[in-house]
Design a protein around this motif. Structure first.
Motif, PDB file in Angstrom:
ATOM      1  N   UNK A  57      53.044  83.146  27.091  1.00 28.85           N
ATOM      2  CA  UNK A  57      51.767  82.942  27.764  1.00 28.85           C
ATOM      3  C   UNK A  57      51.836  83.213  29.256  1.00 28.85           C
ATOM      4  N   UNK A  58      50.676  83.268  29.889  1.00 32.13           N
ATOM      5  CA  UNK A  58      50.613  83.641  31.298  1.00 32.13           C
ATOM      6  C   UNK A  58      51.122  82.538  32.215  1.00 32.13           C
ATOM      7  N   UNK A  59      51.125  81.297  31.751  1.00 32.95           N
ATOM      8  CA  UNK A  59      51.582  80.194  32.603  1.00 32.95           C
ATOM      9  C   UNK A  59      53.109  80.164  32.689  1.00 32.95           C
ATOM     10  N   UNK A  60      53.779  80.370  31.563  1.00 35.68           N
ATOM     11  CA  UNK A  60      55.226  80.200  31.512  1.00 35.68           C
ATOM     12  C   UNK A  60      56.009  81.495  31.742  1.00 35.68           C
ATOM     13  N   UNK A  61      55.312  82.646  31.789  1.00 40.67           N
ATOM     14  CA  UNK A  61      56.036  83.916  31.892  1.00 40.67           C
ATOM     15  C   UNK A  61      56.825  84.004  33.199  1.00 40.67           C
ATOM     16  N   UNK A  62      56.355  83.342  34.262  1.00 45.66           N
ATOM     17  CA  UNK A  62      57.081  83.396  35.531  1.00 45.66           C
ATOM     18  C   UNK A  62      58.495  82.845  35.384  1.00 45.66           C
ATOM     19  N   UNK A  63      58.661  81.829  34.534  1.00 43.87           N
ATOM     20  CA  UNK A  63      59.990  81.262  34.335  1.00 43.87           C
ATOM     21  C   UNK A  63      60.948  82.299  33.749  1.00 43.87           C
ATOM     22  N   UNK A  64      60.488  83.054  32.756  1.00 36.44           N
ATOM     23  CA  UNK A  64      61.346  84.082  32.165  1.00 36.44           C
ATOM     24  C   UNK A  64      61.566  85.252  33.117  1.00 36.44           C
ATOM     25  N   UNK A  65      60.615  85.490  34.021  1.00 35.16           N
ATOM     26  CA  UNK A  65      60.791  86.574  34.981  1.00 35.16           C
ATOM     27  C   UNK A  65      61.836  86.230  36.037  1.00 35.16           C
ATOM     28  N   UNK A  66      61.872  84.981  36.461  1.00 35.13           N
ATOM     29  CA  UNK A  66      62.696  84.605  37.614  1.00 35.13           C
ATOM     30  C   UNK A  66      63.982  83.888  37.225  1.00 35.13           C
ATOM     31  N   UNK A  67      63.905  82.939  36.288  1.00 31.67           N
ATOM     32  CA  UNK A  67      65.043  82.048  36.046  1.00 31.67           C
ATOM     33  C   UNK A  67      66.295  82.746  35.527  1.00 31.67           C
ATOM     34  N   UNK A  68      66.224  83.679  34.547  1.00 33.54           N
ATOM     35  CA  UNK A  68      67.464  84.342  34.122  1.00 33.54           C
ATOM     36  C   UNK A  68      68.161  85.078  35.262  1.00 33.54           C
ATOM     37  N   UNK A  69      67.379  85.803  36.083  1.00 32.33           N
ATOM     38  CA  UNK A  69      67.966  86.501  37.216  1.00 32.33           C
ATOM     39  C   UNK A  69      68.539  85.550  38.245  1.00 32.33           C
ATOM     40  N   UNK A  79      63.017  71.653  15.179  1.00 31.58           N
ATOM     41  CA  UNK A  79      62.520  70.387  15.743  1.00 31.58           C
ATOM     42  C   UNK A  79      61.008  70.377  15.920  1.00 31.58           C
ATOM     43  N   UNK A  80      60.346  71.398  15.385  1.00 35.98           N
ATOM     44  CA  UNK A  80      58.885  71.465  15.425  1.00 35.98           C
ATOM     45  C   UNK A  80      58.363  71.361  16.857  1.00 35.98           C
ATOM     46  N   UNK A  81      58.933  72.190  17.759  1.00 33.73           N
ATOM     47  CA  UNK A  81      58.528  72.211  19.151  1.00 33.73           C
ATOM     48  C   UNK A  81      57.683  73.452  19.426  1.00 33.73           C
ATOM     49  N   UNK A  82      56.837  73.439  20.453  1.00 34.17           N
ATOM     50  CA  UNK A  82      56.118  74.658  20.844  1.00 34.17           C
ATOM     51  C   UNK A  82      57.115  75.711  21.320  1.00 34.17           C
ATOM     52  N   UNK A  83      56.981  76.922  20.824  1.00 29.60           N
ATOM     53  CA  UNK A  83      58.011  77.942  21.025  1.00 29.60           C
ATOM     54  C   UNK A  83      58.179  78.351  22.479  1.00 29.60           C
ATOM     55  N   UNK A  84      57.058  78.673  23.159  1.00 27.78           N
ATOM     56  CA  UNK A  84      57.145  79.104  24.546  1.00 27.78           C
ATOM     57  C   UNK A  84      57.811  78.078  25.445  1.00 27.78           C
ATOM     58  N   UNK A  85      57.330  76.842  25.466  1.00 27.08           N
ATOM     59  CA  UNK A  85      57.992  75.818  26.284  1.00 27.08           C
ATOM     60  C   UNK A  85      59.453  75.590  25.901  1.00 27.08           C
ATOM     61  N   UNK A  86      59.796  75.694  24.619  1.00 28.38           N
ATOM     62  CA  UNK A  86      61.185  75.510  24.202  1.00 28.38           C
ATOM     63  C   UNK A  86      62.080  76.576  24.830  1.00 28.38           C
ATOM     64  N   UNK A  87      61.600  77.820  24.839  1.00 28.81           N
ATOM     65  CA  UNK A  87      62.366  78.907  25.454  1.00 28.81           C
ATOM     66  C   UNK A  87      62.562  78.650  26.942  1.00 28.81           C
ATOM     67  N   UNK A  88      61.502  78.241  27.611  1.00 26.28           N
ATOM     68  CA  UNK A  88      61.566  77.998  29.052  1.00 26.28           C
ATOM     69  C   UNK A  88      62.494  76.832  29.364  1.00 26.28           C
ATOM     70  N   UNK A  89      62.478  75.789  28.543  1.00 28.78           N
ATOM     71  CA  UNK A  89      63.359  74.646  28.775  1.00 28.78           C
ATOM     72  C   UNK A  89      64.831  75.052  28.641  1.00 28.78           C
ATOM     73  N   UNK A  90      65.130  75.915  27.681  1.00 26.55           N
ATOM     74  CA  UNK A  90      66.516  76.366  27.498  1.00 26.55           C
ATOM     75  C   UNK A  90      66.979  77.149  28.722  1.00 26.55           C
ATOM     76  N   UNK A  91      66.168  78.114  29.166  1.00 32.43           N
ATOM     77  CA  UNK A  91      66.583  78.939  30.307  1.00 32.43           C
ATOM     78  C   UNK A  91      66.656  78.097  31.580  1.00 32.43           C
ATOM     79  N   UNK A  92      65.793  77.097  31.706  1.00 29.40           N
ATOM     80  CA  UNK A  92      65.854  76.196  32.865  1.00 29.40           C
ATOM     81  C   UNK A  92      67.117  75.340  32.824  1.00 29.40           C
ATOM     82  N   UNK A  93      67.513  74.899  31.622  1.00 27.77           N
ATOM     83  CA  UNK A  93      68.746  74.135  31.478  1.00 27.77           C
ATOM     84  C   UNK A  93      69.970  74.947  31.866  1.00 27.77           C
ATOM     85  N   UNK A  94      69.987  76.230  31.484  1.00 29.67           N
ATOM     86  CA  UNK A  94      71.103  77.099  31.862  1.00 29.67           C
ATOM     87  C   UNK A  94      71.157  77.293  33.377  1.00 29.67           C
TER      88      UNK A  94
END
Length: 295
Positions: free
Chosen positions: A198-210, A245-260
């Motif tokens: 989604x448009x709200x969480x995409x910034x996390x995937x754009x910035x956090x891995x790098x 764990x029946x979690x929302x997929x987008x937020x789950x992805x963002x939480x993992x990359x934020x944890x890393x």
């Protein structure tokens, strides 16, 4: 263990979702590396918020909503450049003005559409990767191939422009075209990622891995490769967590990359807070001033 890994792959929707997750994790990390190095994270946020009016207008006219989103993203970058060049307003302020205006317009249009059509706004804002179709997988794969090919073909030029814009201009490189081309790549990446996070969480995937890779390696190509690996791993892990764990997929992805990112921030061999405590004195002047105020 192996059975747990194989179980989700029995379902077609999970197969499609994992393909999208891998493509998006790779794409966002590569393109986002330029944003992070240029300190333009707000630009990614501006473009991601600015695609909403395009989604709404395309839906009203019966067009492909992803085409509408891309056009809106391009228009937002042009608006930012126009304000920056035709007024004394700085780029960061122009970004804030444009993305808030576009986002507000998008919310308004979607709210009006919802009066006659049932549209779940949350899917646009936070993604709905589990509902991707074969056509959407194909479109995302095409966007990923195009963006990655452009990055490979223009790597040296973009590298020069990213680290030394004035030097690149003096060397005769078309810096304005390179800048606009980079904005197009960001817009395409955001469009490709909308269904996943989604448009709200995409910034996390754009910035956090790098950003995570930047704490571990030094060169841009290394940041891209390691960031891509982090993005892909986070996307796949987030999808499995979502499934079991029946979690929302987008937020789950963002939480993992934020944890890393937090792990790298604390334990990085060269910049870690715990591994290199000598880096801490940078924050001491603020602590001293706070103590003086308290006294």
């Amino acid at each position: 263990m192996l059975e747990a890994l194989i179980e989700p792959l029995q379902y077609g929707f999970m197969q499609r979702s994992l393909i999208i997750a891998i493509l998006v994790g790779l794409l966002c990390a590569v393109v986002g590396s330029y944003l992070m190095v240029q300190r333009l994270a707000l630009l990614g946020d501006a473009i991601s918020h600015s695609v909403l009016p395009g989604l709404a207008v395309a839906f009203i006219l019966g067009f492909n909503i992803f085409v509408g989103a891309f056009i809106a993203g391009v228009l937002s970058t042009m608006a930012i450049a126009w304000i920056r060049t035709r007024s004394p307003i700085k780029e960061d302020a122009a970004m804030g003005i444009v993305f808030s205006a576009f986002f507000a317009l998008g919310i308004t249009l979607i709210t009006l559409i919802q009066k006659d059509n049932k549209i779940d706004l949350n899917h646009f804002l936070f993604g709905n990767i589990l509902s991707v179709t074969v056509d959407e997988v194909r479109d995302t794969a095409i966007i990923a191939v195009v963006v990655l090919l452009v990055v490979v073909m223009l790597y040296k030029e973009l590298l020069f422009y990213t680290f030394d814009p004035l030097g690149a201009e003096a060397a005769g490189l078309p810096v304005n075209l390179l800048n606009f081309g980079l904005m197009l790549l960001i817009a395409l990446t955001i469009v490709a990622s909308m269904k996943a996070v989604g448009v709200i969480l995409v910034l996390s995937l754009l910035i956090t891995p790098g950003a995570t890779a930047y704490l571990l390696v030094k060169r841009l190509h290394q940041v891209m490769f390691l960031g891509a690996g982090i993005g892909i791993f986070s996307s796949i892990t987030g999808m499995y967590l979502s499934y079991f764990f029946n979690l929302p997929s987008g937020p789950a992805i963002v939480l993992v990359v934020s944890g890393l990112f937090l792990l790298a921030l604390f334990l990085s061999p060269s910049h870690g807070i715990f591994t290199h405590p000598q880096n801490e004195p940078k924050s001491l002047p603020l602590l001293r001033e706070l103590k003086q105020l308290i006294r």
